[in-house]
Design a protein around this motif. Sequence first.
Motif, PDB file in Angstrom:
ATOM      1  N   LYS A   7       0.775  -1.266   0.105  1.00 51.54           N
ATOM      2  CA  LYS A   7      -0.097   0.155   0.022  1.00 51.54           C
ATOM      3  C   LYS A   7       0.921   1.391   0.019  1.00 51.54           C
ATOM      4  O   LYS A   7       1.929   1.434   0.675  1.00 51.54           O
ATOM      5  CB  LYS A   7      -0.640   0.133   1.098  1.00 51.54           C
ATOM      6  N   GLY A 151      -7.961   8.258   5.956  1.00 48.58           N
ATOM      7  CA  GLY A 151      -6.849   7.343   6.333  1.00 48.58           C
ATOM      8  C   GLY A 151      -7.039   5.738   5.690  1.00 48.58           C
ATOM      9  O   GLY A 151      -6.491   4.878   6.256  1.00 48.58           O
ATOM     10  N   ASP A 154      -5.243   2.326   4.456  1.00 46.46           N
ATOM     11  CA  ASP A 154      -4.966   1.357   5.248  1.00 46.46           C
ATOM     12  C   ASP A 154      -5.532   0.326   5.432  1.00 46.46           C
ATOM     13  O   ASP A 154      -5.075  -1.122   5.343  1.00 46.46           O
ATOM     14  CB  ASP A 154      -4.190   1.888   6.540  1.00 46.46           C
ATOM     15  N   VAL A 210       1.201   7.917  11.883  1.00 46.86           N
ATOM     16  CA  VAL A 210       1.601   7.084  10.890  1.00 46.86           C
ATOM     17  C   VAL A 210       0.408   6.174  10.340  1.00 46.86           C
ATOM     18  O   VAL A 210       0.068   5.842   9.201  1.00 46.86           O
ATOM     19  CB  VAL A 210       2.830   6.054  10.915  1.00 46.86           C
TER      20      VAL A 210
HETATM   21 MG    MG Z   1      -2.074   7.403   5.875  1.00 47.89          MG
END
Ligand code: MG
Length: 414
Positions: A7, A151, A154, A210
Amino acid sequence: MARIIQKYGGSSVATLDLIKNVAKRAIAAKNEGHEVVVVLSAMKGETDRLIGLAKALHNSPSPREMDNLLATGEQTSVALFALACQALGEKVKSFCGWQAGIKTDEDHGRARITDINPSRLKTELAKGRIAVVAGFQGIDRLGDLTTLGRGGSDTTAVALAVALKADTCEIYTDVDGIYTTDPHVCDKARKMDRISYEEMLELASLGAKVMEIRSVELAMNYSVAIHVRHAHSLSSGTLICEEDADMEKTPVRGVTHSVNEARITLLKVPDQPGVAARILSLISKAGIVVDMIIQNKSVSHDSNGQETHLTDFSFTVPLVDYGKTMELMQATGQEIGAEKILGDDNIAKVSIVGVGMRNHAGVATLMFQALAKEGINLSMISTSEIKISCVIEKKYAELAVRALHDAFKLDQSA
Ligand code: MG
Ligand code: ASP
């Protein structure tokens, strides 16, 4: 031969040159004899740009239309990546979430993956192609596009690793792994080789940026090890995995801070059953999530010597909800019987995290001593099995992080 999920985040595909670079990296893995599925985020800034466009037209855009809009960010990335691979003579096919068989619930903007049918991806892999899948998106029961929340790519990567029984799930980003603390705050921060799922979850929810939290939860539930690596360097990164005996030897493994909370205190409310429930239900009804809660009893005597049992009730809420929470409390504080309502948005939360805390004594003492030595006052403390957090004055946040990093010798490898 291994089956690998790679990814790449938005900063790793921010320009056409960077897209070419990561295409080469995926091709190199394939040339080593592996099956490669690539998951991409939108190009850096693109999701924010699209949100800006929508907000310029409507101040509360419909979640369904937002998902149609935001899904284009990742769709663009995968098509460009596929073209970059083809220009290098590589066999590849790009897929939107729905084409890759990713089904979700109907909760637009923060949908959950309910099922993945990976047959199409498997067919492409069997034909010797790289499959590149748009992260952060899926399709619901009605056939509408959905997105998984910020996000969310992920989560797409980890979910595909589960569905495809991948051997490795690599998350490429613009840092070379997970650090003991934010290197911008403390120059002694050290990259960790391994971190447990639980520690990563605590650090992520406490402010380390992160990894997206949901993806780590999913990885923990399915025991998928996540390998966090720098997209444009060959350094070895950090493995997020089950905890092991080595990790337990050290009491504290990470320090983090957040300046995104505010504290509210109701002074001298009656110490009776139901008061806390009343205060907190008002807040939860407004959709506001409370983090720390502290209550302190006190007894006061009136002129006749009559005792009254009172309590000071403090809690923290996200900074963005501070104004609204104060309004709610001002409006009902008197009804609840509070003498006064105090608010403070000038706070920071510093936390230490480590699975070894479970079987080491004196961790809290060392933390409080280290902060006291710097003259930092603690206004709230909360603990869990593997975490201790303190609320302090905002201006001391970074100093506190450095002091704790030193006190627990986090610059020295375990
Ligand atoms: Mg990210
Ligand atoms: N593009 C989305 C975001 O910016 C999803 C992701 O990058 O993971 O949040």
